[in-house]
Design an enzyme around this catalytic site. Structure first.
Site, short mmCIF file in Angstrom:
data_model
loop_
_atom_site.label_atom_id
_atom_site.label_comp_id
_atom_site.label_asym_id
_atom_site.label_seq_id
_atom_site.Cartn_x
_atom_site.Cartn_y
_atom_site.Cartn_z
N LYS A 63 -4.80 -3.34 13.90
CA LYS A 63 -4.19 -2.29 14.71
C LYS A 63 -4.69 -2.35 16.15
O LYS A 63 -5.87 -2.59 16.41
CB LYS A 63 -4.48 -0.93 14.09
CG LYS A 63 -3.82 -0.75 12.72
CD LYS A 63 -4.10 0.62 12.15
CE LYS A 63 -3.39 0.80 10.81
NZ LYS A 63 -3.95 -0.03 9.74
N GLU A 81 0.83 -1.21 0.00
CA GLU A 81 0.00 0.00 0.00
C GLU A 81 0.87 1.25 0.00
O GLU A 81 2.02 1.24 0.43
CB GLU A 81 -0.92 0.00 1.21
CG GLU A 81 -0.19 0.07 2.55
CD GLU A 81 -1.12 0.42 3.70
OE1 GLU A 81 -1.74 1.49 3.64
OE2 GLU A 81 -1.20 -0.39 4.65
#
Length: 303
Positions: A159, A27
């Site tokens: 996360k 990404e």
């Protein structure tokens, strides 16, 4: 428009495909929005080198002046690292960014959409998005894209700022297998231990490639496989420390009215400040480790 015409593919990536070398998508949002300067350039260098050391070809995804792109040229990468005029682009934003001729840094969701268009089957990132802890419903688009993109996604779990049990439940509902690399613990990005167990484990890149082939071809599924590995042990943070910092950061964000797209960067920055930069060191290390594993898996899949 065919997939080959819809996405600009770099010459190096095209040559690797012809030579049947593994390709790893990466990404660009982590570089243009997720990490500060100069750590973003260090992350780009370390991930690139890790994929190449495994024998595979790295391919950063992005929207470049309105073109979906697989494999950023050096001059374009430099512009993205400078972070000026670069929009954050999720999967829903790709068409608009193309129509406007914009420069867009792709999130996990947008990167997976480009993988689906180009047939790239391995993607590496730091941590996926998921279900947020805040009271109002907020779920990352990453989860939906994982449910419909046949790719192996290598990460350090979700996360730490997220509701990890809820995120795992959502992955199950979306039919996304979660594979622990050399263990059954679901990592929490900065932390190796969360107390959450994943249903399957693999101990080699070849085993992961075999699982993916069986998932897509034998079982006829079209979702991703999520491969999770903990951050390198020497850089991982203690789960109790991270949990306390996340709770404090979430409460601060609530009081300041920070939510939506601004929430994740705020929480990660707050944790970086509170840990004196140790979370940033862990972030860079896990990005490099995930890229290395993804490169090995890509080579095993290509073979």
């Amino acid at each position: 428009m065919s997939a080959s015409r819809a996405v600009r593919v770099s010459e190096e990536v095209a040559a690797s495909r012809t030579a049947r070398r593994g390709i790893v998508a990466l990404e660009s949002s982590v570089l243009a929005q997720g990490l500060p300067i100069p750590q973003n350039a260090e992350a780009a260098r370390r991930m690139d080198a890790a994929v190449r050391a495994a024998g595979a070809t790295p391919a950063v995804t992005a929207v470049v002046r309105g073109e979906l792109t697989l494999g950023l040229a050096d001059n374009d990468l430099a512009r993205f690292l400078a972070r000026e005029g670069i929009e954050k682009v999720s999967a829903r934003d790709l068409g608009v960014a193309c129509a406007l001729g914009a420069d867009g840094a792709t999130t996990v969701a947008a990167s997976l959409a480009i993988c689906r268009l180009t047939g790239v089957q391995v993607f590496a990132t730091g941590g996926i998005g998921g279900v947020h802890r805040e009271p109002a419903f907020d779920e990352s688009a990453d989860l939906l894209e994982l449910s419909r993109t046949p790719a192996i996604v290598v990460c350090a779990g979700a996360k730490s700022i997220l509701d990890l049990p809820a995120t795992l439940e959502r992955l199950e509902s979306y039919g996304v297998p979660v594979i622990g690399y050399r263990g059954h613990e679901f990592p929490g990005f900065f932390t190796a231990e969360t107390g959450l167990r994943v249903p399957a484990a693999a101990h080699t890149p070849e085993a992961i490639a075999k699982m993916a082939q069986a998932h897509w071809h034998t079982a006829g599924q079209s979702s991703a496989l999520l491969v999770v590995q903990p951050p390198p042990a020497e850089f991982a943070l203690a789960s109790a420390e991270v949990d306390a910092l996340v709770l404090a950061a979430v409460e601060e964000a609530r009081q300041r009215g920070i939510r939506g797209a601004a929430l994740t960067p705020h929480l990660l920055a707050a944790i970086a400040t509170a840990t004196g930069g140790r979370s940033m060191t862990a972030n860079l290390a896990l990005l490099e480790a995930n890229a290395a594993l993804a490169g090995a898996i890509a080579q095993a899949l290509a073979a």
